[in-house]
Design a protein around this motif. Structure first.
Motif: not given
Length: 610
Positions: A124-137
């Motif tokens: 998940y940490g390698q291929f996904v930025a985060g759980e929602d639009h706030i976490a990915i910033k």
């Protein structure tokens, strides 16, 4: 309703759009010699020789893809170790084949909290930025600091069993009329088949949506809207990705695709009647007088009626009609079911693809078009470019046509809507050239993403099993040649007009170097922001970050969503990486090289500064 009456009505409706325009002579080879040959031989297209992928080091643009210090400046040591671990795990067949079962088992053994921790430390940490639009910033902002933008992609999808997926597909792809009386005249390719109802089979790198009901489509539209807003809030030049199958009942995409293919086939039939079978698709121009004679011979109307229809003073034609003029006939969307009419050469009549449509089916078709329009308007308001993903070939003609209509409407001042072209398809080059020519005639900005394709194994199996021509190029080298042929054509179009924008979406380092070499030869500066590069988050950082730091527009495809809900995406990513990492150990060797350099250089606790 006869075919000729239908054509006449559409000609009157679309007379302003119907005009012949000779394509500017184009060469598929960007060399001085080719241009000279083009000038000598008029409008003849110079045929492209098989492309030999250039294996240069992009020194003309001062980019070194072997410089690990520059490639991984944005990564801490723990991130490098995680990449090494994940890529190594992806080479073990057992772990990859059983990854879903192993993840489910881990959740039961360790509990939800520990499972999520483990996933965030690995896949998940390698291929996904985060759980929602706030976490990915934070990740998006860090990447931007090192010159890499984002294509946001909310990667949540249902975790259905194969039986559930097949049932949903059959329920949503078969009309009420077909359930009552199966339509034998429908082509096999554009009908739903239960053995291929689970569209996830043989697909590694693409999300899959299954239709449930209209409210589910509305919810998915809202998700895309939130993604567009998040992209606009995170950066000034971002992209957001959408899938058409998430926005409506796939029955319409199947049926409309069949109609579009049959109309194009009818044009090809008429071109053969006029001795133009050996010409390229854009060079085929039907002589109006011969067209009238051919239609009369086919029994689709009297010569007097045809004469009146095609000599209307409103048409203003110089005596020919080409494929783009022909395509403009299918434009009347006042009643969606009227789009689904096809010519029958045996009877000379224009017939409905299905005997009838229910009022509910009509509403469902219109709602899909309305959702697409809402998303395009939201993208325009948010200053975000919209990337329409490609899907299976039996959906793709309709998806491309709907995307083209969005481009005609929203790409008037700049390229806002991007279509995706899968270059493993035999017809990829024809599709690209026809759409570029339409944009040139009508004066809007062409936007495209070039990919090799995500559905190869599924498409091959389906064509073989059901019994229609395999739409995929015969091998990887043929796909490679097709990719470079389409790419060079688009680069030349940018060189000539400076209007199109393209994203070179590839993990192939040689293709990136090929693009850089051609850009240099053509004088295309990275600062013009006409040519973008794209890779998936967590993969090929040794390509993305050197490009970004050298000033090229480069983007990561950034998936996000809750851990549990992106498991299907992660499962496929592991499978894709198995082949990718087994085929090349370059990325792992570069990661290891940089770790050794840091340790030996006393940078054990290296932290990126930005």
């Amino acid at each position: 309703m006869s075919y000729t009456k239908f054509v006449a009505a559409l000609l009157r409706t679309n007379s302003g759009k119907l005009r012949a325009s000779h394509a500017r002579c184009r060469s598929t080879v960007a060399s001085t010699n080719a241009r000279e040959e083009k000038q000598l031989h008029g409008c003849g297209v110079v045929e492209m020789e098989p492309v030999e992928v250039l294996r240069q080091d992009a020194k003309r643009f001062n980019i070194d893809f072997d410089n690990t210090q520059e490639a991984y400046r944005s990564k801490g040591n723990m991130e490098l170790l995680r990449s090494l671990l994940v890529f190594k795990l992806c080479t073990f067949d057992f772990l990859v084949e059983k990854n879903k079962e192993l993840m489910d088992l881990s959740k039961k053994v360790f509990g939800q909290w520990m499972f999520e921790k483990m996933m965030k430390m690995t896949f998940y940490g390698q291929f996904v930025a985060g759980e929602d639009h706030i976490a990915i910033k934070p990740l998006i902002q860090k990447n931007q600091a090192f010159g890499v933008g984002a294509v946001l992609d909310y990667s949540v999808e249902e975790d259905l069993t194969q039986e559930e997926a097949e049932k949903k597909e059959m329920d949503s792809c078969v009309s009420e009329a077909e359930k009552e009386s199966p339509a034998d005249h429908r082509e096999k390719k554009y009908k739903a088949h239960r053995q291929f109802g689970d569209r996830r089979g043989g697909v590694t790198g693409a999300r899959t949506y299954f239709y449930a009901d209209e409210s589910k489509c509305d919810n998915q539209m809202e998700t895309f809207i939130n993604c567009i807003k998040a992209s606009g809030g995170a950066s000034a030049d971002g992209f957001s990705a959408i899938k058409m199958t998430a926005l409506g009942r796939p029955q319409f995409l199947l049926q409309f695709s069949e109609v579009l293919v049959k109309w194009r086939r009818f044009f090809n039939f008429l071109a053969v009647q006029q001795g133009q079978s050996e010409m390229t698709v854009l060079d085929q121009k039907l002589d109006m007088e011969q067209l009238k004679e051919n239609l009369t011979k086919l029994g689709v109307g009297t010569k007097e009626n045809i004469e009146k229809w095609f000599t209307s003073e409103k048409l203003g034609l110089p005596g020919t009609i080409d494929l783009l003029d022909w395509n403009s006939l299918i434009n009347d969307t006042t009643q969606i079911s009227k789009l689904l009419m096809v010519p029958n050469l045996e009877t000379g009549q224009l017939e409905p693809l299905l005997n009838k449509f229910t009022a509910e089916e009509e509403r469902q078709m219109k709602r899909m078009l309305q959702r697409v329009d809402v998303l395009a308007k939201q993208a325009m308001e948010s200053g975000v470019r919209l990337m329409v993903d490609a899907e299976q070939t039996y959906f793709q003609p309709a998806i491309s046509r709907l995307t083209l209509e969005m481009q005609r409407k929203f790409n008037r001042e700049k390229p806002l809507i991007f279509n995706t072209y899968q270059c493993y398809l035999k017809e990829a080059y024809d599709n690209v050239t026809v759409d570029v020519e339409l944009s040139r005639r009508e004066g809007w900005y062409f936007g495209a993403k070039l990919v090799r394709g995500a559905y190869m194994y599924q498409e091959r199996d389906r064509a073989k099993e059901i019994g229609y021509e395999d739409p995929i190029n015969p091998d990887y080298e043929a796909t490679n040649r097709m990719y470079h042929k389409c790419l060079e054509y688009l680069l030349e179009e940018i060189e000539h007009t400076r209007k199109p924008n393209i994203m070179v979406a590839t993990h192939n380092e040689d293709t990136v170097k090929f693009t850089l070499e051609k850009m240099y030869e053509m004088g295309l500066s990275p600062n013009e922001n006409k040519v973008y590069f794209g890779q998936l988050l967590g993969m090929c950082d040794q390509i993305s970050f050197p490009l970004g730091q050298a000033g090229f527009p480069v983007y990561k495809y950034v998936p996000y969503g809750p851990v549990n809900e992106v498991i299907p995406y992660l499962s496929r990513r592991a499978q894709e990486n198995r082949g990718f990492m087994k085929g090349s150990q370059r990325e792992r060797s570069l990661l290891l090289k940089e770790l050794k350099r840091r340790v030996l250089g006393g940078q054990i606790f290296y932290t990126p500064v930005y």
